[in-house]
Motif scaffolding. Structure first.
Motif, PDB file in Angstrom:
ATOM      1  N   ALA A  40      -5.287 -16.995  -0.596  1.00 44.91           N
ATOM      2  CA  ALA A  40      -4.427 -16.064   0.087  1.00 44.91           C
ATOM      3  C   ALA A  40      -5.425 -15.363   1.068  1.00 44.91           C
ATOM      4  CB  ALA A  40      -3.854 -15.104  -0.819  1.00 44.91           C
ATOM      5  N   VAL A  41      -4.660 -14.721   1.929  1.00 46.39           N
ATOM      6  CA  VAL A  41      -5.349 -13.906   2.769  1.00 46.39           C
ATOM      7  C   VAL A  41      -4.964 -12.394   2.740  1.00 46.39           C
ATOM      8  CG1 VAL A  41      -5.571 -13.222   5.335  1.00 46.39           C
ATOM      9  CG2 VAL A  41      -5.598 -15.587   4.726  1.00 46.39           C
ATOM     10  N   HIS A  42      -5.842 -11.243   2.898  1.00 47.59           N
ATOM     11  CA  HIS A  42      -5.385  -9.796   2.753  1.00 47.59           C
ATOM     12  C   HIS A  42      -6.127  -9.026   3.749  1.00 47.59           C
ATOM     13  CE1 HIS A  42      -5.004 -10.528  -1.579  1.00 47.59           C
ATOM     14  NE2 HIS A  42      -5.754 -11.628  -1.360  1.00 47.59           N
ATOM     15  N   ILE A  43      -5.042  -8.339   4.379  1.00 51.03           N
ATOM     16  CA  ILE A  43      -5.265  -7.632   5.679  1.00 51.03           C
ATOM     17  C   ILE A  43      -5.183  -6.035   5.041  1.00 51.03           C
ATOM     18  CG2 ILE A  43      -4.454  -6.951   7.912  1.00 51.03           C
ATOM     19  CD1 ILE A  43      -3.244  -9.618   8.416  1.00 51.03           C
ATOM     20  N   ILE A  44      -6.646  -5.465   5.509  1.00 56.27           N
ATOM     21  CA  ILE A  44      -6.539  -4.248   4.952  1.00 56.27           C
ATOM     22  C   ILE A  44      -6.347  -3.165   5.889  1.00 56.27           C
ATOM     23  CG2 ILE A  44      -8.217  -2.240   3.741  1.00 56.27           C
ATOM     24  CD1 ILE A  44      -9.618  -4.948   2.524  1.00 56.27           C
ATOM     25  N   GLY A  45      -5.458  -2.555   6.106  1.00 52.19           N
ATOM     26  CA  GLY A  45      -5.078  -1.428   7.101  1.00 52.19           C
ATOM     27  C   GLY A  45      -3.574  -1.443   7.691  1.00 52.19           C
ATOM     28  N   PRO A  46      -3.524  -1.183   8.806  1.00 44.76           N
ATOM     29  CA  PRO A  46      -2.212  -1.495   9.353  1.00 44.76           C
ATOM     30  C   PRO A  46      -1.547  -2.757   9.282  1.00 44.76           C
ATOM     31  CG  PRO A  46      -3.697  -0.177  10.812  1.00 44.76           C
ATOM     32  CD  PRO A  46      -4.402  -0.671   9.810  1.00 44.76           C
ATOM     33  N   HIS A  47      -0.151  -2.922   9.147  1.00 44.39           N
ATOM     34  CA  HIS A  47       0.236  -3.996   8.958  1.00 44.39           C
ATOM     35  C   HIS A  47       0.494  -5.133  10.379  1.00 44.39           C
ATOM     36  CE1 HIS A  47       3.824  -6.959   8.167  1.00 44.39           C
ATOM     37  NE2 HIS A  47       3.751  -6.418   6.963  1.00 44.39           N
ATOM     38  N   ARG A  48       0.297  -4.513  11.565  1.00 44.60           N
ATOM     39  CA  ARG A  48       0.556  -5.257  12.679  1.00 44.60           C
ATOM     40  C   ARG A  48      -0.941  -5.781  13.074  1.00 44.60           C
ATOM     41  NH1 ARG A  48       4.691  -4.632  15.817  1.00 44.60           N
ATOM     42  NH2 ARG A  48       3.551  -4.988  17.798  1.00 44.60           N
ATOM     43  N   TRP A  49      -0.810  -6.973  13.330  1.00 41.34           N
ATOM     44  CA  TRP A  49      -1.954  -7.642  14.052  1.00 41.34           C
ATOM     45  C   TRP A  49      -1.766  -8.817  15.042  1.00 41.34           C
ATOM     46  CZ3 TRP A  49      -2.580 -12.842  12.647  1.00 41.34           C
ATOM     47  CH2 TRP A  49      -1.448 -13.532  11.842  1.00 41.34           C
TER      48      TRP A  49
END
Length: 209
Positions: free
Chosen positions: A87-96
């Motif tokens: 899986a991939v985890h983005i830490i911080g704001p939802h938008r990328w």
């Protein structure tokens, strides 16, 4: 100048009679499949591809900090697909910025964490070691380090790298050995190298048909 049909990526409409197995997508069978997918997934629906990948996903997760909307996030996600991250985890704001991902995020499981504390809480509950990838003081060469089979490879932002809070939470910090004059690699390139190294240590080589 118009592009010839033979120059297009993928395959055209499937010859009739069409296959009837449930993993095939009728719209793709009719219109053709121009996606950037392996040949064995031609004409499959997205859900069917995800389900098949879920049967083989590797033990490493990927996390990247997103405090400055780094354009490298898309490349990290594309690499995560290529090396079959759990899986991939983005830490911080939802938008990328999704452009660099080339739609590969559709075949991954993406999770968002509002800050480093929330991410660390999740890894602790899941029993996953955090391995930060950054060439900071105290880091060890990734190519001579035994990476845990169950872990999260953590990447930072272009410029500042992995944040101090994330480094403090990591069980290990690995650097990629370089030989030129530049001080660092961008996160997109570094992620591909780190994921390849994890696979080199833990995955038996497979040949795609």
């Amino acid at each position: 100048m118009a592009t010839d049909q033979t120059d297009q990526v993928g395959v055209g409409p499937h010859p009739e009679p069409w296959p009837t197995e449930p993993h095939f997508d009728p719209e793709l069978l009719a219109a053709g499949d121009r996606r950037n997918v392996l040949n064995r997934y031609r004409y499959w629906s997205v859900d069917a591809i995800v389900a098949d990948l879920d049967r083989h996903r590797h033990g490493f997760h990927v996390a990247i900090e997103n405090w400055e909307h780094d354009f490298n996030i898309g490349s990290v996600i594309r690499n995560s697909n290529a090396f079959l991250a759990h899986a991939v985890h983005i830490i911080g704001p939802h938008r990328w910025d999704r452009r660099g991902a080339m739609s590969t995020h559709r075949y991954l499981h993406l999770h968002h964490h509002v800050d480093v504390d929330a991410f660390v809480e999740w890894t602790t509950a899941g029993g996953l070691a955090i391995v930060a990838i950054d060439n900071v003081e105290g880091s060890v060469p990734i190519e001579s380090t035994a990476l845990p089979e169950q872990c999260v490879l953590l990447f930072g932002q272009e410029g500042p790298g992995v944040s101090g809070a994330a480094l403090a939470a990591a069980q290990a910090t690995c650097a990629i050995t370089q030989f030129g004059s530049t001080r660092s690699l961008n996160a997109g390139v570094a992620s591909g190298i780190a994921m390849y190294e994890w696979c080199r240590q833990h995955v038996q080589s497979e040949t795609d048909i």
